[in-house]
Design an enzyme around this catalytic site. Structure first.
Site, PDB file in Angstrom:
ATOM      1  N   VAL A  97       0.831  -1.210   0.000  1.00  0.00           N
ATOM      2  CA  VAL A  97       0.000   0.000   0.000  1.00  0.00           C
ATOM      3  C   VAL A  97       0.863   1.257   0.000  1.00  0.00           C
ATOM      4  CG1 VAL A  97      -1.644   1.342   1.382  1.00  0.00           C
ATOM      5  CG2 VAL A  97      -1.975  -1.126   1.081  1.00  0.00           C
ATOM      6  N   GLU A  98       1.918   1.259   0.821  1.00  0.00           N
ATOM      7  CA  GLU A  98       2.729   2.466   0.991  1.00  0.00           C
ATOM      8  C   GLU A  98       3.532   2.836  -0.249  1.00  0.00           C
ATOM      9  OE1 GLU A  98       2.873   4.767   3.073  1.00  0.00           O
ATOM     10  OE2 GLU A  98       1.996   4.032   4.915  1.00  0.00           O
ATOM     11  N   SER A  99       4.215   1.878  -0.832  1.00  0.00           N
ATOM     12  CA  SER A  99       5.173   2.219  -1.897  1.00  0.00           C
ATOM     13  C   SER A  99       5.073   1.340  -3.130  1.00  0.00           C
ATOM     14  CB  SER A  99       6.603   2.114  -1.348  1.00  0.00           C
ATOM     15  OG  SER A  99       6.894   0.757  -1.025  1.00  0.00           O
TER      16      SER A  99
END
Length: 199
Positions: A97-99
């Site tokens: 999700v983050e990167s």
């Protein structure tokens, strides 16, 4: 729709706010950043570790085609998550999700790397030479920070994820991480084969 948005790999972190840490908390977090050992799989039985690595590697192959890079990353994720008392599959969901597994990702607010760590953490608990684009350094910071928030929220993962993203009280980010974990990275080890006794 969620898969489409995850494929675009937006950098999510950035609303996280710098806060004063109690001296004992900052000291404990600093200590957790120091570990001279190279990342390794932490399993009671080596074959269980290999089974996990093979399975996760197959799932990650479309995002990271290079097998050596992929297995090195997964080994580091497993090690750093385990050191911090986190589920490695949860950390995989968070990174997705983050990167989107881009170790050079930068959010509009300046969060960096795989786990989108804000640079103020380096000043608070690290040292100037730490690069948040270094794979192991980023994972160590990210896992240490998530562990800190999990402890602060007394084990409430939903709230800890909200703090990690700087969106405490909103469901979108925790739901995305938990969804990615359950849909893409949930893992049950295969049953172990019974060992034959020596005659």
């Amino acid at each position: 729709m969620l898969a489409l948005s995850l494929g675009a790999s937006p950098a999510w972190a950035g609303a996280q706010r710098e806060e004063d840490l109690a001296h004992h908390v900052a000291s404990a977090m600093r200590r957790s950043l120091t570990d001279p050992n190279p990342p390794r799989l932490v399993f009671e039985h080596a074959e269980d570790g290999e089974a996990w690595l093979d399975e996760m590697s197959a799932r990650l192959a479309k995002r990271i085609p290079d097998e050596f890079v992929r297995r090195r990353l997964l080994t580091a994720i497993h090690y750093e998550a385990t050191r911090a008392g986190l589920d490695p599959q949860l950390v995989l969901g968070l990174i997705q999700v983050e990167s989107g597994f881009n170790k050079y990702a930068i959010s509009p607010a300046g969060a960096r790397g795989l786990m989108q760590v804000m640079p103020f953490w380096v000043r608070q608990i690290g040292s100037r030479e730490h690069s948040l684009f270094d794979l192991t350094t980023n994972l160590r910071y990210g896992c240490t920070i998530l562990r800190h928030y999990l402890d602060r929220e007394r084990g409430d993962l939903f709230r800890a994820l909200g703090r990690y993203n700087g969106s405490l009280g909103k469901a979108e980010y925790p739901d995305m991480v938990l969804g990615a974990w359950r849909r893409h990275w949930d893992y049950s080890p295969p049953p172990r084969r019974a060992r034959r006794a020596d005659p």
